[in-house]
Design a protein around this motif. Structure first.
Motif: not given
Length: 156
Positions: A140-156
């Motif tokens: 789902k395209m709608a979950t891409k923005a959610y993934w970006k938030k998670v990805e940002k936290v994972l990168a810390r």
């Protein structure tokens, strides 16, 4: 030293047993190490999801009362996770962090197993998007923005 043919064969057999034992032990250690690395990746992702979902608040209630706990689990998600896993418990147990993590593990074992259960196949993006958007959430395209938030936290 002179050995008879039988003594030589026994000696070879002893060395083969020792060699086989060493190979078997090394193989088992590699498997344990792989499982440990997988568990570390899973935990890191679960902790990132917790930060995105609730900022670490185990008692969070969101989505107009439809989602509870640190992982903001909906009742339908919980039902899906527990009905085949044998996890047990009740929906309100999702207010406990350890139980919430078990619910997500069960859900991913059911709907994201190819990306959740193996070290080589582990895919944080697909798992996060399934968590956010349901069994086919990774599409789902709608979950891409959610993934970006998670990805940002994972990168810390």
């Amino acid at each position: 030293m002179i050995y008879t043919m039988n003594e030589r064969n026994e000696r070879k057999a002893s060395w083969l047993i020792i060699l086989f034992t060493v190979i078997l032990a090394a193989s088992a250690l590699g498997s344990v190490s792989g499982q440990s690395k997988l568990r570390q990746k899973q935990e890191k992702l679960l902790n990132a999801l917790i930060q995105v979902e609730s900022g670490g608040n185990d008692k969070a209630i969101g989505d107009n009362g439809k989602a509870i706990g640190c992982l903001q689990i909906w009742k339908i998600y919980w039902t899906d996770a527990v009905e085949r896993s044998g996890l047990g418990g009740s929906y309100v147990d999702c207010m406990r962090r350890d139980y919430s993590k078990c619910v997500v593990r069960a859900y991913m074992t059911r709907y994201g197993k190819m990306w959740w259960n193996t070290l080589d196949g582990f895919n944080a993006e697909k798992i996060a998007r399934i968590h956010n958007g349901g069994p086919k959430g990774y599409r789902k395209m709608a979950t891409k923005a959610y993934w970006k938030k998670v990805e940002k936290v994972l990168a810390r």
